[in-house]
Design a protein around this motif. Structure first.
Motif, PDB file in Angstrom:
ATOM      1  N   UNK A  24       0.825  -1.209   0.000  1.00  0.00           N
ATOM      2  CA  UNK A  24       0.000   0.000   0.000  1.00  0.00           C
ATOM      3  C   UNK A  24       0.858   1.258   0.000  1.00  0.00           C
ATOM      4  N   UNK A  25       1.934   1.230   0.773  1.00  0.00           N
ATOM      5  CA  UNK A  25       2.801   2.414   0.835  1.00  0.00           C
ATOM      6  C   UNK A  25       3.669   2.554  -0.418  1.00  0.00           C
ATOM      7  N   UNK A  26       3.922   1.459  -1.131  1.00  0.00           N
ATOM      8  CA  UNK A  26       4.743   1.516  -2.346  1.00  0.00           C
ATOM      9  C   UNK A  26       3.965   2.051  -3.548  1.00  0.00           C
ATOM     10  N   UNK A  27       2.651   1.848  -3.575  1.00  0.00           N
ATOM     11  CA  UNK A  27       1.849   2.225  -4.744  1.00  0.00           C
ATOM     12  C   UNK A  27       2.010   3.686  -5.147  1.00  0.00           C
ATOM     13  N   UNK A  28       1.984   4.665  -4.223  1.00  0.00           N
ATOM     14  CA  UNK A  28       2.119   6.058  -4.672  1.00  0.00           C
ATOM     15  C   UNK A  28       3.418   6.317  -5.450  1.00  0.00           C
ATOM     16  N   UNK A  29       4.502   5.647  -5.072  1.00  0.00           N
ATOM     17  CA  UNK A  29       5.759   5.842  -5.798  1.00  0.00           C
ATOM     18  C   UNK A  29       5.663   5.243  -7.201  1.00  0.00           C
ATOM     19  N   UNK A  30       5.134   4.019  -7.307  1.00  0.00           N
ATOM     20  CA  UNK A  30       4.974   3.418  -8.630  1.00  0.00           C
ATOM     21  C   UNK A  30       4.086   4.292  -9.508  1.00  0.00           C
ATOM     22  N   UNK A  31       3.003   4.789  -8.931  1.00  0.00           N
ATOM     23  CA  UNK A  31       2.082   5.650  -9.680  1.00  0.00           C
ATOM     24  C   UNK A  31       2.784   6.931 -10.130  1.00  0.00           C
ATOM     25  N   UNK A  32       3.574   7.519  -9.231  1.00  0.00           N
ATOM     26  CA  UNK A  32       4.308   8.750  -9.554  1.00  0.00           C
ATOM     27  C   UNK A  32       5.249   8.537 -10.743  1.00  0.00           C
ATOM     28  N   UNK A  33       5.783   7.339 -10.880  1.00  0.00           N
ATOM     29  CA  UNK A  33       6.716   7.060 -11.973  1.00  0.00           C
ATOM     30  C   UNK A  33       6.063   6.413 -13.183  1.00  0.00           C
ATOM     31  N   UNK A  34       4.723   6.480 -13.249  1.00  0.00           N
ATOM     32  CA  UNK A  34       4.044   6.105 -14.483  1.00  0.00           C
ATOM     33  C   UNK A  34       3.228   4.830 -14.467  1.00  0.00           C
ATOM     34  N   UNK A  35       3.241   4.068 -13.373  1.00  0.00           N
ATOM     35  CA  UNK A  35       2.441   2.839 -13.333  1.00  0.00           C
ATOM     36  C   UNK A  35       0.961   3.183 -13.386  1.00  0.00           C
ATOM     37  N   UNK A  36       0.201   2.334 -14.070  1.00  0.00           N
ATOM     38  CA  UNK A  36      -1.239   2.534 -14.215  1.00  0.00           C
ATOM     39  C   UNK A  36      -2.034   1.754 -13.172  1.00  0.00           C
ATOM     40  N   UNK A  37      -1.482   0.633 -12.737  1.00  0.00           N
ATOM     41  CA  UNK A  37      -2.220  -0.264 -11.847  1.00  0.00           C
ATOM     42  C   UNK A  37      -1.229  -1.169 -11.130  1.00  0.00           C
ATOM     43  N   UNK A  85      14.298   5.634 -12.207  1.00  0.00           N
ATOM     44  CA  UNK A  85      14.074   6.788 -11.324  1.00  0.00           C
ATOM     45  C   UNK A  85      13.905   6.353  -9.868  1.00  0.00           C
ATOM     46  N   UNK A  86      13.238   5.219  -9.657  1.00  0.00           N
ATOM     47  CA  UNK A  86      13.042   4.732  -8.288  1.00  0.00           C
ATOM     48  C   UNK A  86      14.367   4.410  -7.612  1.00  0.00           C
ATOM     49  N   UNK A  87      15.327   3.918  -8.382  1.00  0.00           N
ATOM     50  CA  UNK A  87      16.615   3.546  -7.799  1.00  0.00           C
ATOM     51  C   UNK A  87      17.363   4.759  -7.247  1.00  0.00           C
ATOM     52  N   UNK A  88      17.077   5.949  -7.761  1.00  0.00           N
ATOM     53  CA  UNK A  88      17.739   7.159  -7.250  1.00  0.00           C
ATOM     54  C   UNK A  88      16.811   7.984  -6.350  1.00  0.00           C
ATOM     55  N   UNK A  89      15.593   7.511  -6.145  1.00  0.00           N
ATOM     56  CA  UNK A  89      14.637   8.208  -5.293  1.00  0.00           C
ATOM     57  C   UNK A  89      15.070   8.083  -3.827  1.00  0.00           C
ATOM     58  N   UNK A  90      15.117   9.182  -3.078  1.00  0.00           N
ATOM     59  CA  UNK A  90      15.497   9.116  -1.652  1.00  0.00           C
ATOM     60  C   UNK A  90      14.638   8.142  -0.842  1.00  0.00           C
ATOM     61  N   UNK A  91      13.376   7.961  -1.248  1.00  0.00           N
ATOM     62  CA  UNK A  91      12.499   6.997  -0.569  1.00  0.00           C
ATOM     63  C   UNK A  91      13.065   5.588  -0.622  1.00  0.00           C
ATOM     64  N   UNK A  92      13.760   5.270  -1.709  1.00  0.00           N
ATOM     65  CA  UNK A  92      14.307   3.927  -1.888  1.00  0.00           C
ATOM     66  C   UNK A  92      15.671   3.755  -1.223  1.00  0.00           C
ATOM     67  N   UNK A  93      16.294   4.834  -0.801  1.00  0.00           N
ATOM     68  CA  UNK A  93      17.625   4.735  -0.206  1.00  0.00           C
ATOM     69  C   UNK A  93      17.583   4.043   1.154  1.00  0.00           C
ATOM     70  N   UNK A  94      16.498   4.198   1.866  1.00  0.00           N
ATOM     71  CA  UNK A  94      16.330   3.532   3.157  1.00  0.00           C
ATOM     72  C   UNK A  94      14.948   2.887   3.180  1.00  0.00           C
ATOM     73  N   UNK A  95      14.752   1.865   2.331  1.00  0.00           N
ATOM     74  CA  UNK A  95      13.430   1.250   2.280  1.00  0.00           C
ATOM     75  C   UNK A  95      13.113   0.557   3.610  1.00  0.00           C
ATOM     76  N   UNK A  96      11.831   0.402   3.903  1.00  0.00           N
ATOM     77  CA  UNK A  96      11.462  -0.296   5.135  1.00  0.00           C
ATOM     78  C   UNK A  96      11.903  -1.760   5.057  1.00  0.00           C
ATOM     79  N   UNK A  97      11.993  -2.382   6.205  1.00  0.00           N
ATOM     80  CA  UNK A  97      12.361  -3.794   6.241  1.00  0.00           C
ATOM     81  C   UNK A  97      11.325  -4.603   5.459  1.00  0.00           C
ATOM     82  N   UNK A  98      11.814  -5.466   4.585  1.00  0.00           N
ATOM     83  CA  UNK A  98      10.914  -6.266   3.765  1.00  0.00           C
ATOM     84  C   UNK A  98      10.311  -7.388   4.612  1.00  0.00           C
TER      85      UNK A  98
END
Length: 118
Positions: A24-37, A85-98
């Motif tokens: 749920x928290x990842x979806x806004x980033x995917x959407x921001x970078x062009x994902x449709x669904x 773009x996600x790989x250089x996004x600051x959000x991805x630099x310290x992702x939450x524990x998987x």
């Protein structure tokens, strides 16, 4: 042409809500970078096979559930640019524990060869 990023993984069943929260928290980033669904599915009827199956493919343990998910993109170029773009996004630099073992996740990109709706 529409393009799909597909994922197959085994998630500890006890981590279901953590996985839902992560997705749920990842979806806004995917959407921001062009994902449709983005679709995340939790295994409900996943049979064990004799030669191969989802459990063997992901090396799932007894206390894990199979998750099958995909992200729909307008085209492969958008998907490639979005992941870059996600790989250089600051959000991805310290992702939450998987909430799963990422080393056993299977993923790939797919072009549709048939698509229809009732």
């Amino acid at each position: 042409m529409t393009y799909y990023s597909g994922f197959l993984l085994a998630v500890p069943t006890a981590n279901k809500q953590k996985y839902i929260d992560m997705a749920t928290s990842a979806w806004p980033m995917f959407k921001r970078y062009g994902a449709l669904r983005m679709v995340e599915t939790w295994g409900a009827d996943v049979p064990h096979g004799k030669v191969t199956d989802f459990y063997m493919a992901t090396q799932a343990k007894e206390d894990e559930t199979i998750v099958f998910s995909w992200i729909e993109w307008p085209d492969k170029a958008t998907a490639d640019a979005g992941f870059e773009k996600m790989m250089s996004d600051p959000e991805m630099q310290a992702p939450p524990e998987m909430p799963f073992d990422g080393m056993r996740m299977i993923w790939g990109g797919f072009e549709p060869i048939f698509d229809d709706k009732a």
